[in-house]
Design a protein around this motif. Structure first.
Motif, PDB file in Angstrom:
ATOM      1  N   ASN A  50       0.864  -1.170   0.000  1.00  0.00           N
ATOM      2  CA  ASN A  50       0.000   0.000   0.000  1.00  0.00           C
ATOM      3  C   ASN A  50       0.900   1.220   0.000  1.00  0.00           C
ATOM      4  OD1 ASN A  50      -2.238  -1.593   0.066  1.00  0.00           O
ATOM      5  ND2 ASN A  50      -2.812  -1.143   2.158  1.00  0.00           N
ATOM      6  N   VAL A  51       0.621   2.158  -0.909  1.00  0.00           N
ATOM      7  CA  VAL A  51       1.419   3.368  -1.032  1.00  0.00           C
ATOM      8  C   VAL A  51       0.593   4.540  -0.522  1.00  0.00           C
ATOM      9  CG1 VAL A  51       2.564   4.919  -2.679  1.00  0.00           C
ATOM     10  CG2 VAL A  51       2.715   2.444  -2.990  1.00  0.00           C
ATOM     11  N   ILE A  52       1.211   5.348   0.340  1.00  0.00           N
ATOM     12  CA  ILE A  52       0.537   6.541   0.857  1.00  0.00           C
ATOM     13  C   ILE A  52       0.923   7.715  -0.033  1.00  0.00           C
ATOM     14  CG2 ILE A  52       0.401   8.185   2.769  1.00  0.00           C
ATOM     15  CD1 ILE A  52       1.072   4.568   3.497  1.00  0.00           C
ATOM     16  N   VAL A  53      -0.094   8.355  -0.626  1.00  0.00           N
ATOM     17  CA  VAL A  53       0.131   9.476  -1.531  1.00  0.00           C
ATOM     18  C   VAL A  53      -0.354  10.756  -0.852  1.00  0.00           C
ATOM     19  CG1 VAL A  53      -0.472  10.477  -3.773  1.00  0.00           C
ATOM     20  CG2 VAL A  53      -0.070   8.021  -3.579  1.00  0.00           C
ATOM     21  N   LEU A  54       0.513  11.760  -0.859  1.00  0.00           N
ATOM     22  CA  LEU A  54       0.191  13.061  -0.289  1.00  0.00           C
ATOM     23  C   LEU A  54      -0.140  14.006  -1.430  1.00  0.00           C
ATOM     24  CD1 LEU A  54       0.381  13.697   2.744  1.00  0.00           C
ATOM     25  CD2 LEU A  54       2.532  14.845   2.297  1.00  0.00           C
ATOM     26  N   THR A  55      -1.230  14.746  -1.309  1.00  0.00           N
ATOM     27  CA  THR A  55      -1.654  15.698  -2.328  1.00  0.00           C
ATOM     28  C   THR A  55      -1.810  17.071  -1.689  1.00  0.00           C
ATOM     29  OG1 THR A  55      -2.913  13.933  -3.383  1.00  0.00           O
ATOM     30  CG2 THR A  55      -3.396  16.174  -4.093  1.00  0.00           C
ATOM     31  N   ALA A  63       4.265  10.105  -3.757  1.00  0.00           N
ATOM     32  CA  ALA A  63       4.232   8.931  -2.894  1.00  0.00           C
ATOM     33  C   ALA A  63       5.161   9.217  -1.716  1.00  0.00           C
ATOM     34  CB  ALA A  63       4.694   7.696  -3.662  1.00  0.00           C
ATOM     35  N   MET A  64       4.608   9.154  -0.502  1.00  0.00           N
ATOM     36  CA  MET A  64       5.372   9.539   0.690  1.00  0.00           C
ATOM     37  C   MET A  64       5.832   8.346   1.518  1.00  0.00           C
ATOM     38  SD  MET A  64       5.468  12.725   0.356  1.00  0.00           S
ATOM     39  CE  MET A  64       6.116  13.377   1.864  1.00  0.00           C
ATOM     40  N   ASP A  65       5.121   7.222   1.399  1.00  0.00           N
ATOM     41  CA  ASP A  65       5.451   6.085   2.235  1.00  0.00           C
ATOM     42  C   ASP A  65       4.867   4.824   1.614  1.00  0.00           C
ATOM     43  OD1 ASP A  65       6.574   4.770   4.357  1.00  0.00           O
ATOM     44  OD2 ASP A  65       5.099   5.411   5.847  1.00  0.00           O
ATOM     45  N   VAL A  66       5.390   3.692   2.066  1.00  0.00           N
ATOM     46  CA  VAL A  66       4.877   2.402   1.598  1.00  0.00           C
ATOM     47  C   VAL A  66       4.826   1.479   2.796  1.00  0.00           C
ATOM     48  CG1 VAL A  66       7.191   1.537   0.965  1.00  0.00           C
ATOM     49  CG2 VAL A  66       5.161   0.558  -0.121  1.00  0.00           C
ATOM     50  N   LYS A  67       3.812   0.614   2.791  1.00  0.00           N
ATOM     51  CA  LYS A  67       3.760  -0.397   3.834  1.00  0.00           C
ATOM     52  C   LYS A  67       3.165  -1.665   3.246  1.00  0.00           C
ATOM     53  CE  LYS A  67      -0.476   1.501   5.817  1.00  0.00           C
ATOM     54  NZ  LYS A  67      -1.043   2.226   6.948  1.00  0.00           N
TER      55      LYS A  67
END
Length: 159
Positions: free
Chosen positions: A137-142, A149-153
């Protein structure tokens, strides 16, 4: 009556990319726009000035997309723009040959316009997906029309 001379141009559903907030109401770890860039406040201090002067707020902030450091000094009574920042988690479906992420949200909508970052986050996404072959899962910041993409888990099992 057909032409009123006003044109409204909007990139989305009319939501503004920023909103004003008085300097004295800003907080550490909050967001602020400095020199037209969305930033996260890492340090701030208020100085009391002379008899007729205003208290000034000294802000130190990092660009949320580039991590570049910005500083600003502003009277505490003045308004500053605060970016509307959105965090959204997507399931990573694929990484294209030209390093774009193929993402899917909870509703099943796909998104293919976020580039793999060229930093340790990008390395972690690439390693977890390509080398470890894990569901990610990729955390996307807008913010302010930019996305990153700011982080992955690792995706939770059983989905």
């Amino acid at each position: 009556m057909a032409d009123h001379g006003e044109t409204f141009e909007s990139a989305d559903a009319g939501a503004s990319t920023t909103f004003p907030m008085q300097c004295s109401a800003l907080r550490k770890n909050g967001h602020v726009v400095i020199k037209g860039r969305p930033c996260k406040i890492v340090d701030m201090s208020t100085s009391k000035t002379g008899k007729h002067g205003h208290a000034k707020v000294h802000l130190v902030a990092l660009d949320i997309f580039t991590a570049k450091k910005y500083e600003d000094l502003s009277p505490s009574t003045h308004n500053m723009d605060v970016p509307n920042v959105y965090r959204k988690e997507y399931q990573l479906l694929d990484i294209t040959d030209d390093d774009f992420l193929s993402l899917m949200d909870e509703a099943g909508n796909t998104k293919d316009d976020v580039k793999l970052p060229e930093d340790d986050v990008g390395d972690r996404i690439s390693k977890m997906f390509r080398d470890d072959e894990k569901d990610c899962n990729v955390i996307v910041l807008t913010a302010m029309g930019e996305e990153r993409a700011m982080d992955v888990k690792e995706a939770p099992k059983g989905n």
